[in-house]
Design a protein around this motif. Structure first.
Motif, PDB file in Angstrom:
ATOM      1  N   GLN A   1      -6.782   5.869   8.162  1.00  0.00           N
ATOM      2  CA  GLN A   1      -6.621   4.718   7.192  1.00  0.00           C
ATOM      3  C   GLN A   1      -6.759   4.733   6.024  1.00  0.00           C
ATOM      4  OE1 GLN A   1      -6.196   1.378   8.636  1.00  0.00           O
ATOM      5  NE2 GLN A   1      -6.343   1.900  10.756  1.00  0.00           N
ATOM      6  N   GLU A   2      -5.766   4.008   5.212  1.00  0.00           N
ATOM      7  CA  GLU A   2      -5.583   4.080   3.808  1.00  0.00           C
ATOM      8  C   GLU A   2      -6.746   2.922   3.574  1.00  0.00           C
ATOM      9  OE1 GLU A   2      -3.837   5.508   1.427  1.00  0.00           O
ATOM     10  OE2 GLU A   2      -2.991   6.682   2.987  1.00  0.00           O
ATOM     11  N   PRO A   3      -7.483   3.286   2.202  1.00  0.00           N
ATOM     12  CA  PRO A   3      -8.857   2.424   1.998  1.00  0.00           C
ATOM     13  C   PRO A   3      -7.941   1.020   1.724  1.00  0.00           C
ATOM     14  CG  PRO A   3      -8.677   4.452   0.579  1.00  0.00           C
ATOM     15  CD  PRO A   3      -7.492   4.373   1.288  1.00  0.00           C
ATOM     16  N   ARG A   4      -8.547  -0.158   1.993  1.00  0.00           N
ATOM     17  CA  ARG A   4      -8.340  -1.295   1.942  1.00  0.00           C
ATOM     18  C   ARG A   4      -8.939  -1.971   0.453  1.00  0.00           C
ATOM     19  NH1 ARG A   4      -6.314  -3.998   6.616  1.00  0.00           N
ATOM     20  NH2 ARG A   4      -6.905  -6.057   5.621  1.00  0.00           N
ATOM     21  N   CYS A   5      -7.876  -1.933  -0.542  1.00  0.00           N
ATOM     22  CA  CYS A   5      -8.231  -2.295  -1.916  1.00  0.00           C
ATOM     23  C   CYS A   5      -7.085  -2.964  -2.595  1.00  0.00           C
ATOM     24  CB  CYS A   5      -8.767  -1.386  -2.693  1.00  0.00           C
ATOM     25  SG  CYS A   5      -7.805  -0.199  -3.177  1.00  0.00           S
ATOM     26  N   VAL A   6      -7.535  -3.705  -3.610  1.00  0.00           N
ATOM     27  CA  VAL A   6      -6.248  -3.843  -4.647  1.00  0.00           C
ATOM     28  C   VAL A   6      -6.863  -3.670  -5.881  1.00  0.00           C
ATOM     29  CG1 VAL A   6      -6.978  -6.313  -4.702  1.00  0.00           C
ATOM     30  CG2 VAL A   6      -4.737  -5.769  -5.555  1.00  0.00           C
ATOM     31  N   LEU A   7      -6.015  -2.909  -6.691  1.00  0.00           N
ATOM     32  CA  LEU A   7      -6.568  -2.457  -8.009  1.00  0.00           C
ATOM     33  C   LEU A   7      -5.714  -3.260  -9.182  1.00  0.00           C
ATOM     34  CD1 LEU A   7      -5.796   1.411  -7.374  1.00  0.00           C
ATOM     35  CD2 LEU A   7      -8.221   0.135  -7.148  1.00  0.00           C
ATOM     36  N   LEU A   8      -6.382  -3.748 -10.123  1.00  0.00           N
ATOM     37  CA  LEU A   8      -5.648  -4.748 -11.226  1.00  0.00           C
ATOM     38  C   LEU A   8      -5.977  -3.973 -12.450  1.00  0.00           C
ATOM     39  CD1 LEU A   8      -7.610  -8.226  -9.843  1.00  0.00           C
ATOM     40  CD2 LEU A   8      -5.127  -7.160  -9.709  1.00  0.00           C
TER      41      LEU A   8
ATOM     42  N   SER B   1      -3.387  -1.158  -1.441  1.00  0.00           N
ATOM     43  CA  SER B   1      -3.688   0.045  -0.623  1.00  0.00           C
ATOM     44  C   SER B   1      -4.471  -0.445   0.788  1.00  0.00           C
ATOM     45  CB  SER B   1      -4.778   0.979  -1.232  1.00  0.00           C
ATOM     46  OG  SER B   1      -4.809   1.904  -0.051  1.00  0.00           O
ATOM     47  N   GLY B   2      -3.823  -0.149   1.798  1.00  0.00           N
ATOM     48  CA  GLY B   2      -4.418  -0.511   3.147  1.00  0.00           C
ATOM     49  C   GLY B   2      -3.696  -1.797   3.815  1.00  0.00           C
ATOM     50  N   LEU B   3      -2.834  -2.214   3.301  1.00  0.00           N
ATOM     51  CA  LEU B   3      -2.088  -3.197   4.011  1.00  0.00           C
ATOM     52  C   LEU B   3      -0.618  -2.717   4.585  1.00  0.00           C
ATOM     53  CD1 LEU B   3      -2.769  -6.314   1.853  1.00  0.00           C
ATOM     54  CD2 LEU B   3      -3.818  -5.767   3.868  1.00  0.00           C
ATOM     55  N   ARG B   4      -0.264  -3.218   5.833  1.00  0.00           N
ATOM     56  CA  ARG B   4       0.991  -2.738   6.186  1.00  0.00           C
ATOM     57  C   ARG B   4       1.971  -3.812   6.107  1.00  0.00           C
ATOM     58  NH1 ARG B   4      -0.319  -1.538  12.343  1.00  0.00           N
ATOM     59  NH2 ARG B   4       1.844  -1.792  12.446  1.00  0.00           N
ATOM     60  N   HIS B   5       3.343  -3.273   5.578  1.00  0.00           N
ATOM     61  CA  HIS B   5       4.430  -4.222   5.430  1.00  0.00           C
ATOM     62  C   HIS B   5       4.916  -4.706   6.844  1.00  0.00           C
ATOM     63  CE1 HIS B   5       7.358  -1.288   5.991  1.00  0.00           C
ATOM     64  NE2 HIS B   5       6.734  -0.229   5.306  1.00  0.00           N
ATOM     65  N   ASP B   6       4.962  -3.646   7.713  1.00  0.00           N
ATOM     66  CA  ASP B   6       5.618  -3.802   9.123  1.00  0.00           C
ATOM     67  C   ASP B   6       5.136  -4.796  10.103  1.00  0.00           C
ATOM     68  OD1 ASP B   6       3.455  -2.407   9.563  1.00  0.00           O
ATOM     69  OD2 ASP B   6       4.381  -0.900  11.004  1.00  0.00           O
ATOM     70  N   ASN B   7       3.914  -5.248   9.512  1.00  0.00           N
ATOM     71  CA  ASN B   7       3.346  -6.581  10.584  1.00  0.00           C
ATOM     72  C   ASN B   7       3.336  -7.630   9.828  1.00  0.00           C
ATOM     73  OD1 ASN B   7       1.200  -6.189   8.930  1.00  0.00           O
ATOM     74  ND2 ASN B   7      -0.382  -5.157  10.559  1.00  0.00           N
ATOM     75  N   GLY B   8       3.526  -7.751   8.513  1.00  0.00           N
ATOM     76  CA  GLY B   8       3.425  -8.970   7.848  1.00  0.00           C
ATOM     77  C   GLY B   8       2.291  -9.125   6.772  1.00  0.00           C
ATOM     78  N   ASP B   9       1.229  -7.990   6.815  1.00  0.00           N
ATOM     79  CA  ASP B   9      -0.050  -8.060   5.983  1.00  0.00           C
ATOM     80  C   ASP B   9       0.083  -8.310   4.750  1.00  0.00           C
ATOM     81  OD1 ASP B   9      -1.661  -8.343   8.358  1.00  0.00           O
ATOM     82  OD2 ASP B   9      -2.272  -6.422   8.273  1.00  0.00           O
ATOM     83  N   LEU B  10       1.105  -7.265   4.368  1.00  0.00           N
ATOM     84  CA  LEU B  10       1.383  -7.224   2.759  1.00  0.00           C
ATOM     85  C   LEU B  10       2.120  -8.428   2.385  1.00  0.00           C
ATOM     86  CD1 LEU B  10       1.218  -5.747   0.154  1.00  0.00           C
ATOM     87  CD2 LEU B  10       3.414  -4.687   0.995  1.00  0.00           C
ATOM     88  N   GLY B  11       2.932  -8.872   3.020  1.00  0.00           N
ATOM     89  CA  GLY B  11       3.568 -10.086   2.672  1.00  0.00           C
ATOM     90  C   GLY B  11       2.930 -11.282   2.550  1.00  0.00           C
TER      91      GLY B  11
END
Length: 134
Positions: A7-14, A78-88
């Motif tokens: 699993q990719e680490p779940r984070c947002v870098l700013l 990082s860590g969100l998937r686009h194919d299941n809608g999480d990133l969107g």
């Protein structure tokens, strides 16, 4: 033997998003909903790989911004998937919060080994190429 999926680490870098700003508040809110850790980046992080930054490791020393890395704000997820809608859903929530962050990216298998400086330089080149659309 079972295959182990990493699993990719779940984070947002700013980058260049000030604490307390409307953009920061919107990202913090969206990150809570998506269970992402928010990390603020500084010039000292420019020589650190994206993978290390996502897991909270800093490998660089004090550094000044590289000449080819503009101060344009960026959000790297990082860590969100686009194919299941999480990133969107995350990006939509950030926008609903009123944040305007011109550079946005997702960590990929290719970019995870890039330094922050290299990724920001590439994002800025792409941004200029498409005419600076937010």
């Amino acid at each position: 033997m079972k295959a182990r999926i990493q699993q990719e680490p779940r984070c947002v870098l700013l980058w260049q998003v000030a604490p307390g700003s409307a953009e920061h508040a919107a990202v913090e809110h969206a990150a809570r909903l998506s269970r992402l850790k928010v990390r603020l980046l500084t010039a000292a992080d420019l020589g650190t790989t994206m993978e290390a930054l996502c897991i909270g490791r800093h490998t660089g020393g004090e550094a000044a911004p590289a000449p080819d890395v503009p101060e344009r704000p960026a959000m790297i997820v990082s860590g969100l998937r686009h194919d299941n809608g999480d990133l969107g859903q995350f990006v939509d929530e950030v926008r609903r919060g009123g944040a305007v962050i011109p550079l946005r990216a997702m960590i990929t298998p290719t970019s995870r080994s890039w330094t922050l400086a290299a990724l920001l330089a590439e994002l800025n080149r792409e941004h200029e190429h498409v005419g600076g659309q937010a």
